[in-house]
Design a protein around this motif. Structure first.
Motif, PDB file in Angstrom:
ATOM      1  N   UNK A 218      45.099  67.970 -36.713  1.00  0.00           N
ATOM      2  CA  UNK A 218      44.439  67.126 -35.714  1.00  0.00           C
ATOM      3  C   UNK A 218      43.953  67.961 -34.534  1.00  0.00           C
ATOM      4  N   UNK A 219      44.802  68.856 -34.064  1.00  0.00           N
ATOM      5  CA  UNK A 219      44.439  69.681 -32.911  1.00  0.00           C
ATOM      6  C   UNK A 219      43.349  70.683 -33.271  1.00  0.00           C
ATOM      7  N   UNK A 220      43.439  71.259 -34.465  1.00  0.00           N
ATOM      8  CA  UNK A 220      42.493  72.294 -34.871  1.00  0.00           C
ATOM      9  C   UNK A 220      41.121  71.731 -35.191  1.00  0.00           C
ATOM     10  N   UNK A 221      41.091  70.538 -35.776  1.00  0.00           N
ATOM     11  CA  UNK A 221      39.834  69.974 -36.248  1.00  0.00           C
ATOM     12  C   UNK A 221      39.083  69.189 -35.191  1.00  0.00           C
ATOM     13  N   UNK A 222      39.462  69.349 -33.948  1.00  0.00           N
ATOM     14  CA  UNK A 222      38.782  68.638 -32.870  1.00  0.00           C
ATOM     15  C   UNK A 222      38.189  69.634 -31.888  1.00  0.00           C
ATOM     16  N   UNK A 223      37.173  70.399 -32.309  1.00  0.00           N
ATOM     17  CA  UNK A 223      36.587  71.390 -31.395  1.00  0.00           C
ATOM     18  C   UNK A 223      35.849  70.716 -30.251  1.00  0.00           C
ATOM     19  N   UNK A 224      35.746  71.419 -29.153  1.00  0.00           N
ATOM     20  CA  UNK A 224      35.017  70.918 -27.997  1.00  0.00           C
ATOM     21  C   UNK A 224      33.712  71.690 -27.880  1.00  0.00           C
ATOM     22  N   UNK A 225      32.606  71.026 -28.191  1.00  0.00           N
ATOM     23  CA  UNK A 225      31.290  71.653 -28.146  1.00  0.00           C
ATOM     24  C   UNK A 225      30.405  70.883 -27.170  1.00  0.00           C
ATOM     25  N   UNK A 226      29.460  71.550 -26.530  1.00  0.00           N
ATOM     26  CA  UNK A 226      28.629  70.876 -25.527  1.00  0.00           C
ATOM     27  C   UNK A 226      27.724  69.796 -26.099  1.00  0.00           C
ATOM     28  N   UNK A 227      27.315  69.938 -27.355  1.00  0.00           N
ATOM     29  CA  UNK A 227      26.433  68.965 -27.983  1.00  0.00           C
ATOM     30  C   UNK A 227      27.264  68.000 -28.824  1.00  0.00           C
ATOM     31  N   UNK A 228      27.173  66.696 -28.530  1.00  0.00           N
ATOM     32  CA  UNK A 228      28.014  65.704 -29.207  1.00  0.00           C
ATOM     33  C   UNK A 228      27.756  65.658 -30.709  1.00  0.00           C
ATOM     34  N   UNK A 229      26.502  65.769 -31.120  1.00  0.00           N
ATOM     35  CA  UNK A 229      26.182  65.718 -32.545  1.00  0.00           C
ATOM     36  C   UNK A 229      26.745  66.943 -33.268  1.00  0.00           C
ATOM     37  N   UNK A 230      26.627  68.101 -32.651  1.00  0.00           N
ATOM     38  CA  UNK A 230      27.182  69.312 -33.244  1.00  0.00           C
ATOM     39  C   UNK A 230      28.696  69.229 -33.324  1.00  0.00           C
ATOM     40  N   UNK A 231      29.312  68.668 -32.289  1.00  0.00           N
ATOM     41  CA  UNK A 231      30.767  68.540 -32.298  1.00  0.00           C
ATOM     42  C   UNK A 231      31.226  67.628 -33.425  1.00  0.00           C
ATOM     43  N   UNK A 232      30.542  66.501 -33.606  1.00  0.00           N
ATOM     44  CA  UNK A 232      30.921  65.568 -34.670  1.00  0.00           C
ATOM     45  C   UNK A 232      30.754  66.201 -36.038  1.00  0.00           C
ATOM     46  N   UNK A 233      29.637  66.913 -36.223  1.00  0.00           N
ATOM     47  CA  UNK A 233      29.386  67.551 -37.511  1.00  0.00           C
ATOM     48  C   UNK A 233      30.401  68.655 -37.790  1.00  0.00           C
TER      49      UNK A 233
END
Length: 251
Positions: A218-233
């Protein structure tokens, strides 16, 4: 995942004193009158900003960053949360409770053990709560007897190397107990343990996978990226890979 154990330890150590002043470790203790509309709005902004900032930078991020993200003065933050420890505890407790609710929903709504476990992982990763779990949950070690679903030791928590109680270094294999008042973490570990045991008993989960492994996913698979679509993908792709790693394979 960037969680600073030293800061979290100070929050636990100060918990008794803070509780009396701030409502059991929360910044919004019992009140005789409702918050004014503007005060309630500021509180919501602060909590939302804290989740974002701590999720991106870890619990070591300064209160000034939270105030800046909330677009309020740092004094406003401290009026609601008299110390950073109080705010950290508030956010971690809320995210732990959210994950527990998600795990219970998966248990109650999915008949297939693997579907229940994968549903919990997908909803948890999508919520981003894994980035905000307290360190004692992410460090949990489960003592399990294979084939006995009743065995679940939610209290055994391995210390990370170099972060011992009172500042003393502790080896990676040493264990301590979750504090007795940490009922939120214990509830999460218990319900996730049920998901793990069901999937293992059905032969769908690798025999060596523990509750700690699931929470680390859960912790590893939740990256924080500036672009919401990129983060979800990115989250979806990484979770697919990690789920494949958890599944058992025919001999």
């Amino acid at each position: 995942m960037h969680v600073q154990d030293s800061h979290w330890s100070s929050a636990l150590a100060a918990g008794g004193m803070v509780s009396a002043a701030a409502g059991n470790g929360r910044g919004d203790g019992p009140r005789t009158t409702p918050l004014r509309v503007d005060a309630q709005r500021n509180l919501e902004h602060v909590l939302r900003a804290a989740r974002e900032v701590f999720g991106e930078l870890g619990y070591g991020a300064p209160m000034e960053d939270v105030a800046r993200r909330a677009r309020v003065g740092v004094g406003t933050v401290y009026r609601r949360f008299p110390s950073k420890d109080v705010l950290v505890r508030r956010i971690a407790e809320e995210e732990t409770s959210r994950l527990t609710d998600q795990a219970r929903a998966a248990l109650g709504q999915e008949d297939e053990p693997w579907s229940a476990l994968s549903r919990f992982l997908r909803t948890s990763v999508a919520s981003g709560a894994g980035r905000l779990l307290p360190p004692q949950v992410l460090r949990v070690g489960v003592a399990e007897e294979r084939g006995d679903a009743s065995v679940f030791d939610e209290a055994r928590v391995p210390q990370q190397r170099g972060h011992g109680v009172g500042g003393a270094g502790v080896g990676a294999g040493e264990l301590r107990l979750v504090s007795e008042d940490d009922t939120g973490a214990a509830a999460l570990l218990e319900v996730v343990g049920q998901l793990v045991e069901r999937a293992r008993a059905a032969g769908e989960l690798r025999a060596d996978v523990s509750v700690s492994d699931v929470l680390l996913v859960i912790a590893t698979a939740a990256p924080s990226l500036p672009d919401a679509a990129q983060q979800a993908a990115a989250s979806a792709r990484l979770l697919d890979i990690l789920l494949e790693g958890l599944r058992s394979r025919p001999a």
